[in-house]
Motif scaffolding. Structure first.
Motif, short mmCIF file in Angstrom:
data_model
loop_
_atom_site.label_atom_id
_atom_site.label_comp_id
_atom_site.label_asym_id
_atom_site.label_seq_id
_atom_site.Cartn_x
_atom_site.Cartn_y
_atom_site.Cartn_z
N ASN A 169 0.72 -1.25 0.08
CA ASN A 169 0.03 0.15 -0.03
C ASN A 169 1.00 1.15 0.19
N ASP A 170 2.27 1.11 -0.20
CA ASP A 170 3.17 2.18 -0.28
C ASP A 170 2.91 3.07 1.00
N ALA A 171 2.68 2.62 2.01
CA ALA A 171 2.59 3.14 3.42
C ALA A 171 4.09 3.71 3.77
N ILE A 172 5.18 2.93 3.89
CA ILE A 172 6.35 3.36 4.13
C ILE A 172 7.05 4.10 2.91
N TRP A 173 6.69 3.87 1.93
CA TRP A 173 7.28 4.43 0.69
C TRP A 173 6.90 6.06 0.73
N ARG A 174 5.69 6.18 1.09
CA ARG A 174 4.94 7.45 1.35
C ARG A 174 5.72 8.25 2.57
N ALA A 175 5.75 7.47 3.52
CA ALA A 175 6.25 8.13 4.71
C ALA A 175 7.64 8.56 4.57
N LEU A 176 8.67 8.05 3.69
CA LEU A 176 9.79 8.56 3.41
C LEU A 176 10.12 9.50 2.32
N GLY A 177 8.85 9.75 1.59
CA GLY A 177 8.68 10.50 0.46
C GLY A 177 9.66 10.14 -0.69
N ASN A 178 9.58 8.76 -0.68
CA ASN A 178 10.60 8.18 -1.86
C ASN A 178 10.10 8.01 -3.16
N GLU A 179 10.81 7.90 -4.11
CA GLU A 179 10.23 7.76 -5.57
C GLU A 179 11.50 6.94 -6.27
N TYR A 180 12.06 6.18 -5.68
CA TYR A 180 13.06 5.45 -6.86
C TYR A 180 13.25 4.04 -6.05
N TRP A 181 13.53 3.09 -7.26
CA TRP A 181 14.21 1.67 -6.87
C TRP A 181 15.58 1.81 -7.52
N PRO A 182 16.51 1.16 -6.94
CA PRO A 182 16.65 1.08 -5.65
C PRO A 182 16.87 2.62 -4.81
N ALA A 183 16.49 2.48 -3.62
CA ALA A 183 16.69 3.77 -2.64
C ALA A 183 17.11 3.29 -1.38
N LEU A 184 18.20 3.59 -0.81
CA LEU A 184 18.97 3.32 0.31
C LEU A 184 19.02 4.86 1.24
N TYR A 185 18.56 4.48 2.42
CA TYR A 185 18.57 5.19 3.52
C TYR A 185 19.54 4.76 4.59
N VAL A 186 20.13 5.45 4.98
CA VAL A 186 21.04 4.79 6.45
C VAL A 186 20.58 5.76 7.66
#
Length: 394
Positions: A169-186
């Motif tokens: 449901n893109d819940a985590i995707w939206r929470a981080l405001g992400n738009e890419y595959w792959p996307a890495l956050y540390v």
């Protein structure tokens, strides 16, 4: 000047190696502006709508003396909203406090995600005892990637043992405001995002950030940290792309995002139709032959047999495929310039060109060695029902 910059977009996007979602927003903006400014339209014809390249080549920054040198980019969201977790009970930002966390957005049929996996798996194993938690957030692109059983099987087959959140449901995707595959956050031990990287590459610098955050959290001794994992051997679809020779863009089969389709009459939407293969193809042109029903996301072969042909320039050619609704295997035969691929066959094809579609995933159909040049690829399906989604290259 802007015209020159836009004319160089193929090279720029090839280096970036980013899979953008929504897929064409930024690229199509650039193309529209470029055309208005009189950019070289021949060069623009080669701009990938979604890039499928590998490492970014750039100098590696030295390891900062402390995490204080890294900016605070935000905080890790709750991680709530996943429909399921694999390899772990549900994790939350709160119960991850004290750990260094790497969040990777991926989807299992994405070639960019697959080529990043060797590094993620190596980091998860190397630094687990020192306080690193790697989390893969499976954010689906295609309908079949919403199927939890499919993701579970892919995770097992790919050897992923770290936690995976299925973010249908893109819940985590939206929470981080992400738009890419792959996307890495540390994320540091206080739950603060300290570093990100979009696309493939930058693995040395990413590992240096992981090391420094572990040291600053008191989980690791700087004198005892082993050298980095700059070069990790990978085989099959996970091998790094041959960036210098990629001249073909990711190309969708479904009409919603199809480009460079040249069978006469174009694609008929949502209705079976008999197509005729074009007699000649320019680079990156493609077409269908046989009776196909083309939907927004994919095309389905309505009657055996049928073909897809593509004029490409790259070391590797992949195609995301699946069997029909009945799940029956679909036999196929690959040719390159009207001959069996021989030593240029991919991992999912025999030297004689034969193979079988048994599940919904990315299939590597061509892997060449030596000099790379333009070739005409053809795949003939001997049974009906196959679903064809997207070509990618490496």
């Amino acid at each position: 000047m802007l015209s020159i910059i836009f004319s160089s977009l193929p090279g720029i996007f090839t280096i970036l190696g980013i899979y953008i979602r929504p897929p064409r927003r930024f690229v199509m903006f650039c193309l529209t502006a470029a055309i208005a400014l009189g950019a070289n339209t021949v060069a623009l014809a080669r701009v990938p709508t979604i890039v499928d390249s590998g490492h970014e080549k750039k100098p590696v920054d030295p390891l900062p003396r402390s995490a204080a040198a890294l900016p605070v980019e935000g905080v890790l969201p709750t991680l709530g909203g996943a429909v399921a977790w694999l390899n772990s009970p549900p994790l939350t930002a709160q119960n991850l406090r004290g750990k260094v966390v790497l969040v990777d957005f991926w989807t299992y049929s994405c070639i960019n995600s697959l080529r990043s996996l060797p590094y993620l798996k190596a980091w998860a194993q190397k630094y687990k005892a020192q306080g690193l938690v790697v989390i893969g957030v499976q954010a689906p692109e295609f309908t079949f990637e919403h199927n939890v059983s499919n993701v579970k099987k892919a995770t097992h087959d790919l050897g992923i043992t770290y936690p995976v959140a299925i973010d249908n449901n893109d819940a985590i995707w939206r929470a981080l405001g992400n738009e890419y595959w792959p996307a890495l956050y540390v994320v540091d031990a206080q739950g603060r995002i300290r570093y990100h990287y979009f696309g493939e590459g930058d693995y040395v610098q990413s590992e240096k950030v992981i090391q420094q955050l572990l040291i600053d959290a008191g989980h690791a001794d700087a004198a005892k940290i082993a050298p980095g994992l700059a070069d990790i051997p990978a085989q099959g679809v996970q091998m790094a792309a041959d960036i210098a020779d990629i001249q073909s863009p990711e190309t969708y089969i479904g009409y919603a995002r199809a480009d460079n389709f040249v069978s006469r009459g174009g694609e008929t939407q949502d209705q079976p139709r008999t197509y005729v293969a074009p007699s000649q193809l320019a680079l990156n042109d493609w077409g269908l032959a046989g009776t196909w029903k083309v939907g927004a996301e994919h095309a389905v072969l309505a009657a055996a047999s049928g073909r897809i042909i593509f004029r490409f320039h790259a070391r590797d050619l992949h195609l995301v495929l699946g069997p029909g609704n009945d799940g029956k295997p679909v036999r196929f035969r690959v040719s390159i310039d009207d001959a069996a691929p021989g030593e240029a066959h991919g991992v999912d094809v025999s030297a004689d060109g034969s193979g079988t579609v048994t599940e919904q995933r990315l299939y590597q159909l061509v892997r060449q060695t030596g000099h790379i040049q333009d070739h005409t690829f053809s795949i003939e399906f001997l049974d009906p029902g196959v679903e064809a989604y997207v070509f990618t290259f490496g």
